[in-house]
Design a protein around this motif. Structure first.
Motif, PDB file in Angstrom:
ATOM      1  N   ARG A   1      -3.918  43.301 -36.212  1.00 38.65           N
ATOM      2  CA  ARG A   1      -5.286  43.261 -36.739  1.00 38.65           C
ATOM      3  C   ARG A   1      -6.314  43.157 -35.614  1.00 38.65           C
ATOM      4  N   HIS A   2      -6.015  42.395 -34.574  1.00 37.37           N
ATOM      5  CA  HIS A   2      -7.048  42.040 -33.610  1.00 37.37           C
ATOM      6  C   HIS A   2      -6.861  42.613 -32.208  1.00 37.37           C
ATOM      7  N   ALA A   3      -5.635  42.710 -31.707  1.00 33.76           N
ATOM      8  CA  ALA A   3      -5.424  42.983 -30.287  1.00 33.76           C
ATOM      9  C   ALA A   3      -5.636  44.449 -29.936  1.00 33.76           C
ATOM     10  N   GLU A   4      -6.146  44.674 -28.747  1.00 34.84           N
ATOM     11  CA  GLU A   4      -6.193  46.011 -28.154  1.00 34.84           C
ATOM     12  C   GLU A   4      -5.063  46.202 -27.147  1.00 34.84           C
ATOM     13  N   CYS A   5      -4.697  45.131 -26.476  1.00 37.36           N
ATOM     14  CA  CYS A   5      -3.597  45.136 -25.510  1.00 37.36           C
ATOM     15  C   CYS A   5      -2.642  44.018 -25.880  1.00 37.36           C
ATOM     16  N   VAL A   6      -1.352  44.316 -25.889  1.00 39.80           N
ATOM     17  CA  VAL A   6      -0.345  43.341 -26.274  1.00 39.80           C
ATOM     18  C   VAL A   6       0.622  43.158 -25.115  1.00 39.80           C
ATOM     19  N   PHE A   7       0.905  41.906 -24.799  1.00 35.74           N
ATOM     20  CA  PHE A   7       1.821  41.534 -23.722  1.00 35.74           C
ATOM     21  C   PHE A   7       3.136  41.107 -24.351  1.00 35.74           C
TER      22      PHE A   7
ATOM     23  N   ASN B   1       7.515  40.249 -23.819  1.00 35.70           N
ATOM     24  CA  ASN B   1       8.548  39.855 -22.871  1.00 35.70           C
ATOM     25  C   ASN B   1       9.443  41.039 -22.545  1.00 35.70           C
ATOM     26  N   GLY B   2      10.056  40.986 -21.359  1.00 39.28           N
ATOM     27  CA  GLY B   2      11.101  41.932 -21.040  1.00 39.28           C
ATOM     28  C   GLY B   2      12.379  41.575 -21.790  1.00 39.28           C
ATOM     29  N   GLY B   3      13.433  42.324 -21.529  1.00 39.75           N
ATOM     30  CA  GLY B   3      14.704  42.133 -22.210  1.00 39.75           C
ATOM     31  C   GLY B   3      15.428  43.450 -22.295  1.00 39.75           C
ATOM     32  N   PRO B   4      16.488  43.536 -23.081  1.00 42.35           N
ATOM     33  CA  PRO B   4      17.174  44.823 -23.240  1.00 42.35           C
ATOM     34  C   PRO B   4      16.213  45.887 -23.771  1.00 42.35           C
ATOM     35  N   LYS B   5      16.257  47.076 -23.210  1.00 47.51           N
ATOM     36  CA  LYS B   5      15.317  48.129 -23.596  1.00 47.51           C
ATOM     37  C   LYS B   5      15.326  48.410 -25.102  1.00 47.51           C
ATOM     38  N   PRO B   6      16.500  48.504 -25.772  1.00 46.00           N
ATOM     39  CA  PRO B   6      16.462  48.779 -27.219  1.00 46.00           C
ATOM     40  C   PRO B   6      15.742  47.694 -28.016  1.00 46.00           C
ATOM     41  N   HIS B   7      15.914  46.440 -27.614  1.00 40.92           N
ATOM     42  CA  HIS B   7      15.235  45.342 -28.308  1.00 40.92           C
ATOM     43  C   HIS B   7      13.721  45.453 -28.136  1.00 40.92           C
ATOM     44  N   VAL B   8      13.268  45.694 -26.896  1.00 36.65           N
ATOM     45  CA  VAL B   8      11.826  45.791 -26.645  1.00 36.65           C
ATOM     46  C   VAL B   8      11.250  47.040 -27.307  1.00 36.65           C
TER      47      VAL B   8
ATOM     48  N   ALA C   1      -1.556  50.856 -36.330  1.00 36.58           N
ATOM     49  CA  ALA C   1      -2.045  52.204 -36.642  1.00 36.58           C
ATOM     50  C   ALA C   1      -3.082  52.170 -37.765  1.00 36.58           C
ATOM     51  N   PRO C   2      -4.131  53.005 -37.645  1.00 34.88           N
ATOM     52  CA  PRO C   2      -4.313  54.089 -36.666  1.00 34.88           C
ATOM     53  C   PRO C   2      -4.990  53.670 -35.368  1.00 34.88           C
ATOM     54  N   ARG C   3      -5.190  52.372 -35.161  1.00 32.96           N
ATOM     55  CA  ARG C   3      -5.815  51.935 -33.915  1.00 32.96           C
ATOM     56  C   ARG C   3      -4.852  52.129 -32.750  1.00 32.96           C
ATOM     57  N   PRO C   4      -5.323  52.623 -31.599  1.00 37.63           N
ATOM     58  CA  PRO C   4      -4.460  52.667 -30.419  1.00 37.63           C
ATOM     59  C   PRO C   4      -4.357  51.279 -29.796  1.00 37.63           C
ATOM     60  N   ILE C   5      -3.205  50.944 -29.270  1.00 39.23           N
ATOM     61  CA  ILE C   5      -3.042  49.709 -28.509  1.00 39.23           C
ATOM     62  C   ILE C   5      -2.337  50.037 -27.203  1.00 39.23           C
ATOM     63  N   ARG C   6      -2.576  49.199 -26.197  1.00 39.03           N
ATOM     64  CA  ARG C   6      -1.851  49.287 -24.937  1.00 39.03           C
ATOM     65  C   ARG C   6      -0.830  48.153 -24.915  1.00 39.03           C
ATOM     66  N   VAL C   7       0.413  48.470 -24.576  1.00 40.96           N
ATOM     67  CA  VAL C   7       1.473  47.465 -24.537  1.00 40.96           C
ATOM     68  C   VAL C   7       1.925  47.283 -23.090  1.00 40.96           C
ATOM     69  N   PHE C   8       1.868  46.047 -22.627  1.00 44.22           N
ATOM     70  CA  PHE C   8       2.299  45.687 -21.281  1.00 44.22           C
ATOM     71  C   PHE C   8       3.528  44.788 -21.386  1.00 44.22           C
ATOM     72  N   VAL C   9       4.555  45.101 -20.617  1.00 43.92           N
ATOM     73  CA  VAL C   9       5.768  44.293 -20.615  1.00 43.92           C
ATOM     74  C   VAL C   9       5.808  43.472 -19.326  1.00 43.92           C
TER      75      VAL C   9
ATOM     76  N   GLY D   1       2.478  49.893 -19.614  1.00 42.32           N
ATOM     77  CA  GLY D   1       2.419  49.365 -18.266  1.00 42.32           C
ATOM     78  C   GLY D   1       3.093  48.014 -18.185  1.00 42.32           C
ATOM     79  N   PHE D   2       2.760  47.284 -17.110  1.00 45.90           N
ATOM     80  CA  PHE D   2       3.486  46.079 -16.766  1.00 45.90           C
ATOM     81  C   PHE D   2       2.529  44.968 -16.330  1.00 45.90           C
ATOM     82  N   ASN D   3       2.831  43.762 -16.771  1.00 46.77           N
ATOM     83  CA  ASN D   3       2.213  42.565 -16.226  1.00 46.77           C
ATOM     84  C   ASN D   3       3.150  42.037 -15.157  1.00 46.77           C
ATOM     85  N   LEU D   4       2.754  42.164 -13.897  1.00 44.81           N
ATOM     86  CA  LEU D   4       3.629  41.864 -12.772  1.00 44.81           C
ATOM     87  C   LEU D   4       3.424  40.429 -12.305  1.00 44.81           C
ATOM     88  N   SER D   5       4.457  39.600 -12.483  1.00 45.20           N
ATOM     89  CA  SER D   5       4.369  38.213 -12.035  1.00 45.20           C
ATOM     90  C   SER D   5       4.733  38.122 -10.559  1.00 45.20           C
ATOM     91  N   ARG D   6       4.123  37.178  -9.890  1.00 47.58           N
ATOM     92  CA  ARG D   6       4.311  37.051  -8.448  1.00 47.58           C
ATOM     93  C   ARG D   6       5.602  36.317  -8.101  1.00 47.58           C
TER      94      ARG D   6
END
Length: 451
Positions: free
Chosen positions: A241-247, A249-256, A268-276, A389-394
């Motif tokens: 309902r609210h987010a434009e970008c969603v963060f 967790n990583g994990g097995p590719k099929p699960h994510v 949908a139909p709103r576009p969202i950006r997903v960062f892992v 894309g990716f949220n890259l932790s240091r």
């Protein structure tokens, strides 16, 4: 033929010494203990802009990690997100040092009135010239609730009910209170703003009451770019309902991939950006990357990682023996998606299974390899899992980000998978290629006044 999707990067950080990879502050080349200096943060922002990062995603909490062992000793001893500064106060200095970098700041709506939060984000949107985003969180630490004078936090799903009402109020303050033509700046007539074009926002709800206009004139984006990281079923409904970008967790590719498909279908139909979330160990060769990992591992803190995991899972891991399975996600009042991700990644969700994943003092195993290997792995994530894309932790800072900027980014650019310059406009325009304001069918757009 559709052009390949460009990969987007956020730096995932926190205004503290130890963020995700616990113990890395002990490494002799790490500079995270300089976090009290504005020069440190301005230098970080300049480095990220050099690497054409979309944003700096700043996490935050308002309590101490005191679940493990029933106290906060392990967190304090290992600098596990304590001591911790207010991230919002760092943004103006970093914005002054850059021209394009966005800033996604975590702010817990449970402990602040909607009017105050709305004013702070409008202020930052003005000062950054439209480069601010809000990571919407409802909290998960009982220690934060006690800091705010309560015995414990609200139940998991109740927090999202509160958040839905909260979002309506801030949308109305940002979008409805001031008409687009309210500000006149008419020196001759002595009229800065037309009172007829500024209205009070009246709200009588279950959790909140308000009868006041917004205190800040319309900012470049009005509503900041909206991030959200809840991946539980209730959290995904809120994000849709609210987010434009969603963060996520990583994990097995099929699960994510299944999680991402569900998020996109709900929004949908709103576009969202997903960062892992991802942690990268990059070398010019595979051998160099593995040597770097071995060096970093000497400084990892398992005790710090367990303190962090106990709080974010809502489970005192000190109480569990090696053969005991951890509780189901539905029993946790903390971050349920973290429990779900653990159970998806391990055959049996036990404490040893979790510790096996704590390669660098975190439950997030790193991606390790040569520049070419890491580039291909990130491309595989985008193409196979449908993330943006990716949220890259240091790890060891700043060298981990210097490796991304000066080694990985050129490799991705050569493959046509990373931008070679920033798009013009505000943060939202850079992310979505549309205008600076939220568009229908997002609920915020429905409150915007004409004129």
């Amino acid at each position: 033929m559709t052009a390949p999707r460009e990969i987007r990067f956020n730096a995932f950080d926190m205004a503290c010494v130890g963020h995700i990879q616990q113990g890395m502050w002990r490494h002799p080349r790490d500079r995270s203990a300089d976090y009290l200096s504005l020069d440190y943060w301005m230098g970080l922002a300049r480095l990220l802009e050099e690497g054409l990062f979309d944003g700096l995603f700043l996490a935050d909490v308002l309590g101490i990690y005191d679940v493990h062992g029933g106290n906060g000793d392990a967190a304090i001893r290992n600098a596990v997100q304590v001591p911790l500064l207010d991230p919002m106060l760092l943004v103006p200095a970093m914005a002054a040092a850059t021209r394009n970098l966005g800033f996604g700041v975590t702010c817990n709506l449970a402990w602040e009135s909607p009017a105050l939060l709305a004013r702070r984000f409008s202020t930052l949107d003005h000062l950054t010239q439209g480069r601010i985003g809000w990571n919407i969180v409802t909290g998960y630490l009982d220690s934060a609730a006690r800091a705010m004078g309560l015995d414990r936090q609200m139940a998991h799903d109740d927090r999202y009910d509160l958040a839905d009402e909260y979002m309506e109020i801030v949308y109305r303050l940002w979008e409805e209170s001031w008409a687009a033509d309210a500000v006149k700046r008419d020196r001759a007539a002595g009229i800065y703003a037309d009172p007829a074009r500024v209205q009070r926002i009246r709200h009588e709800g279950r959790q909140y009451r308000l009868d006041a206009p917004h205190l800040v004139e319309p900012s470049p984006q009005r509503t900041p770019v909206l991030y959200q990281a809840g991946a539980s079923d209730r959290g995904r409904g809120f994000a849709a309902r609210h987010a434009e970008c969603v963060f996520v967790n990583g994990g097995p590719k099929p699960h994510v991939a299944k999680l991402v498909a569900d998020l996109r279908a709900r929004a949908a139909p709103r576009p969202i950006r997903v960062f892992v979330g991802a942690t990268l160990i990059i070398g010019r060769t595979r051998a160099e990357a593995e040597a770097k990992l071995a060096e970093y591992r000497q400084h990892a803190s398992i005790e710090g990682a367990l303190a962090h995991a106990s709080a974010s899972l809502g489970i005192d891991l000190a109480r569990f023996g090696p053969d005991e399975e951890l509780p189901e996600a539905g029993q946790s009042q903390a971050i349920r998606s973290n429990v779900e991700a653990l159970r998806a990644a391990a055959p049996r969700a036990t404490k040893p299974a979790l510790m096996d994943r704590m390669v660098l003092g975190s439950r997030q195993p790193p991606i390790i390899g040569s520049v070419e290997e890491v580039a291909e792995e990130l491309i595989a994530w985008v193409d196979q899992v449908d993330v943006d894309g990716f949220n890259l932790s240091r790890t060891v800072t700043p060298e981990c980000l210097e490796d991304v900027v000066r080694l990985l980014v050129p490799a991705l650019q050569e493959r046509g998978r990373y931008k070679r310059g920033y798009a013009p406009g505000a943060y939202r325009e850079k992310l979505f290629g549309a205008g600076p304001l939220l568009a229908a069918p997002h609920p915020a757009a429905g409150w915007r006044r004409a004129g």
